[in-house]
Design a protein around this motif. Structure first.
Motif, PDB file in Angstrom:
ATOM      1  N   VAL A  72       0.906  -1.164   0.000  1.00 40.73           N
ATOM      2  CA  VAL A  72       0.000   0.000   0.000  1.00 40.73           C
ATOM      3  C   VAL A  72       0.933   1.199   0.000  1.00 40.73           C
ATOM      4  N   THR A  73       0.961   1.938  -1.096  1.00 35.13           N
ATOM      5  CA  THR A  73       2.086   2.869  -1.206  1.00 35.13           C
ATOM      6  C   THR A  73       1.918   3.934  -2.281  1.00 35.13           C
ATOM      7  N   ARG A  74       2.681   5.003  -2.148  1.00 39.05           N
ATOM      8  CA  ARG A  74       2.885   5.897  -3.273  1.00 39.05           C
ATOM      9  C   ARG A  74       3.819   5.159  -4.220  1.00 39.05           C
ATOM     10  N   MET A  75       3.551   5.228  -5.524  1.00 34.62           N
ATOM     11  CA  MET A  75       4.387   4.462  -6.457  1.00 34.62           C
ATOM     12  C   MET A  75       5.498   5.354  -7.008  1.00 34.62           C
ATOM     13  N   THR A  76       6.554   5.492  -6.209  1.00 33.65           N
ATOM     14  CA  THR A  76       7.665   6.346  -6.601  1.00 33.65           C
ATOM     15  C   THR A  76       8.966   5.584  -6.398  1.00 33.65           C
ATOM     16  N   GLU A  77      10.024   6.195  -6.882  1.00 32.49           N
ATOM     17  CA  GLU A  77      11.330   5.562  -6.745  1.00 32.49           C
ATOM     18  C   GLU A  77      11.696   5.411  -5.269  1.00 32.49           C
ATOM     19  N   GLN A  78      11.293   6.415  -4.452  1.00 33.69           N
ATOM     20  CA  GLN A  78      11.602   6.338  -3.013  1.00 33.69           C
ATOM     21  C   GLN A  78      11.132   5.031  -2.401  1.00 33.69           C
ATOM     22  N   LYS A  79       9.980   4.563  -2.863  1.00 39.09           N
ATOM     23  CA  LYS A  79       9.369   3.383  -2.247  1.00 39.09           C
ATOM     24  C   LYS A  79       9.924   2.062  -2.785  1.00 39.09           C
ATOM     25  N   GLY A  80      10.972   2.140  -3.616  1.00 36.91           N
ATOM     26  CA  GLY A  80      11.636   0.915  -4.067  1.00 36.91           C
ATOM     27  C   GLY A  80      10.985   0.255  -5.266  1.00 36.91           C
ATOM     28  N   PHE A  81      10.270   1.038  -6.068  1.00 39.96           N
ATOM     29  CA  PHE A  81       9.585   0.419  -7.205  1.00 39.96           C
ATOM     30  C   PHE A  81      10.532  -0.073  -8.287  1.00 39.96           C
ATOM     31  N   ASP A  82      11.732   0.514  -8.348  1.00 37.73           N
ATOM     32  CA  ASP A  82      12.714  -0.011  -9.310  1.00 37.73           C
ATOM     33  C   ASP A  82      12.994  -1.481  -9.002  1.00 37.73           C
ATOM     34  N   LEU A  83      13.120  -1.775  -7.709  1.00 36.46           N
ATOM     35  CA  LEU A  83      13.407  -3.161  -7.316  1.00 36.46           C
ATOM     36  C   LEU A  83      12.219  -4.066  -7.615  1.00 36.46           C
ATOM     37  N   VAL A  84      11.024  -3.551  -7.344  1.00 29.63           N
ATOM     38  CA  VAL A  84       9.825  -4.365  -7.569  1.00 29.63           C
ATOM     39  C   VAL A  84       9.711  -4.711  -9.056  1.00 29.63           C
ATOM     40  N   THR A  85       9.953  -3.734  -9.925  1.00 30.22           N
ATOM     41  CA  THR A  85       9.815  -4.018 -11.357  1.00 30.22           C
ATOM     42  C   THR A  85      10.873  -5.039 -11.802  1.00 30.22           C
ATOM     43  N   CYS A  86      12.039  -5.045 -11.152  1.00 28.94           N
ATOM     44  CA  CYS A  86      13.078  -6.015 -11.539  1.00 28.94           C
ATOM     45  C   CYS A  86      12.766  -7.417 -11.014  1.00 28.94           C
TER      46      CYS A  86
END
Ligand code: ADP
Length: 492
Positions: A315-329
């Motif tokens: 449950v989150t803001r979807m930004t780089e701060q929240k680690g979305f780069d890692l999630v997409t990988c």
């Protein structure tokens, strides 16, 4: 009064606890865009229980006017000059849950958005800082400590200490809390000079200049008597170039005055025992209701209704701060190799939203991406999930991991800021822990942490113990309030 407080006061030759005025751009439940509002809304209530008279001063935003106008009492008005501008300031008063809130009224600056962005926002909050300082002598309440929050109020200490010679404002003590150092309030110096009449001698690296800009947050760091952030780990992280966004120099120079106090959560609003927003209530040791919540969440999101599959949530803001780069990988690798479900509730950067929409199409019935903001549904995500993913690049404090733990969803976090301070990683040798963590900002490390969580999922005894530990952790605001009380006293 607590004995500890009395002793601290005695050392300072004082008998009474300090009066505190919290200045902030937003305050829950009146106006809210993020965690700052929660802190400003909750802290005064917890301080009152400790005997401290803490009041709030915040803009009378349009959203507040629309809802609370009938309860607001007009106190007085005056005009302030910002360069060539001659502006009306109304001071209104509202009492909410026993806390007195002063509202700064200005149709020009607070008649639409809470944050206007760019130079308009600089002007909005330069006005607010000036209005707060000029209102103080007439509030009928003399603060010993003015507690400023983030860049929007960070000019208050500098203005008070450089422009109010001999006045009461000059002698007050100032605390600056940094909720997120990524936002600093930067603009050309000529604009600050025009708006606030700041003397050119302060536009140097020693005071408010940073990389060729006037910087409000830096001015706050220079002139506040004490500085704190919202977790102990973030307090030392921001002294390093990786996290400091350019402010490590001044923060290292002020290291003796810098500390970290973790935020708390509202344990009444977020209580799985009484929460009306979830379909079944539950408690530590009585987890039948949690299983019902999981089934309800799966059904609601169109996931296969299965108790035996682990459900991971974000449950989150979807930004780089929240680690979305890692999630997409890591996501495809996880979804294609593991028997797991994934539920996301969030909105933010288009590239991450689109990635998640694509993933939903690829893993129908196993993955759901709810793109949007839904406060009610967020409770069901916390209550119905088994694991909660929060692989942030940086995290000043983070509330979501605490909420997840309160609802028995085990957090999987990166060891940074408040995540590091609130989640104890599972140790399979001692049985200690209430979640899982990894150190480096690396998708393989995230994948490994998820794998460790999946190993635990297979062992019912371990899972039960971990959920029990997580739900036992106490993140109430009382602990933070005591820390703030001590900080205020030591500033006297
Ligand atoms: P930040 O303030 O950096 O966004 P926090 O973890 O401190 O992160 O706080 C986020 C808060 O916002 C939590 O209470 C979380 O439940 C809530 N939240 C975030 N995104 C959503 C969403 N899409 N829908 C509902 N609530 C959300």
């Amino acid at each position: 009064m607590k004995r500890e407080f009395r002793e601290m006061l005695n050392q300072r030759g004082r008998k009474t606890l300090p009066n505190v005025l919290l200045a902030a751009a937003e305050c829950a439940p009146l106006s809210k865009t993020g965690g700052l509002a929660d802190v400003v809304g909750t802290l005064p209530k917890s301080l009152a229980r400790l005997g401290i008279d803490a009041r709030v001063i915040t803009p009378y935003h349009r959203v507040i006017k629309e809802k609370y106008a009938a309860q607001v009492q007009h106190l007085f008005y005056f005009f302030v000059d910002l360069g060539w501008r001659h502006e009306y300031v109304g001071i209104e008063k509202l009492e909410l849950d026993g806390v007195i809130i002063y509202l700064v009224d200005s149709e020009r600056y607070f008649g639409d958005k809470i944050y206007r962005g760019g130079y308009d926002e600089i002007e909005q909050y330069a006005f607010f800082c000036r209005a707060v300082l000029n209102a103080i002598p007439n509030l009928g309440f003399t603060p010993d400590v003015v507690h400023c929050n983030d860049w929007h109020t960070a000019m208050i200490p500098m203005l008070a200490r450089t422009q109010y010679h001999g006045a009461m404002q000059e002698n007050m003590r100032f605390l600056l809390t940094i909720h997120n150092i990524a936002f600093q309030g930067k603009c050309g110096f000529d604009f600050v000079q025009d708006l606030l009449g700041v003397d050119a001698k302060y536009y140097t690296a020693e005071f408010m200049e940073l990389y060729g800009c006037a910087n409000f947050l830096k001015a706050g760091c220079v002139f506040a008597h004490k500085i704190n952030t919202v977790s102990p780990s973030y307090a030392w992280e921001i002294r390093t170039p990786y996290f400091s966004e350019g402010l490590d120099g001044i923060l290292n120079a002020r290291a003796n005055d810098l500390s970290g106090i973790i935020n708390g959560i509202d344990k009444q609003v977020f209580n799985p025992k009484t929460d009306a927003k979830i379909p079944a209530r539950f408690d530590r040791g009585h987890l039948k209701g949690k299983a019902q919540c999981k089934a309800a969440l799966q059904q609601r999101l169109g996931l296969e209704v299965r108790a035996d599959v682990p459900l991971f949530a974000m449950v989150t803001r979807m930004t780089e701060q929240k680690g979305f780069d890692l999630v997409t990988c890591a996501l495809d690798e996880l979804m294609s190799h593991e028997d797991m479900q994934f539920a996301l509730l969030g909105s933010g950067d288009a590239r991450f939203e689109n990635f998640m929409r694509g993933a939903e199409a690829r893993y129908k019935g196993r993955l759901c991406a709810y793109i949007g903001y839904n406060e009610e549904l967020s409770h069901l995500y916390y209550a119905g999930s088994d694991f909660f993913l929060m692989p942030s690049r940086f995290e000043p404090c983070g509330l979501s991991q605490m909420l997840a733990m309160r609802y028995g969803s085990l957090p999987i976090v990166r060891e940074t800021g408040g995540l590091r301070d609130t989640v104890t990683p599972y140790n399979k040798y001692t049985g200690e822990g209430d979640g899982f963590s990894f150190a480096n900002y690396d998708a393989w490390e995230l994948r490994e942490a998820v794998r460790r969580a999946l190993d635990c999922w297979k062992d019912e005894g371990v899972m039960r113990a971990l959920v029990n530990n997580a739900m036992q952790a106490d993140f109430g605001f009382e602990i933070s309030a005591q820390e703030y009380a001590k900080l205020y006293i030591c500033m006297l």
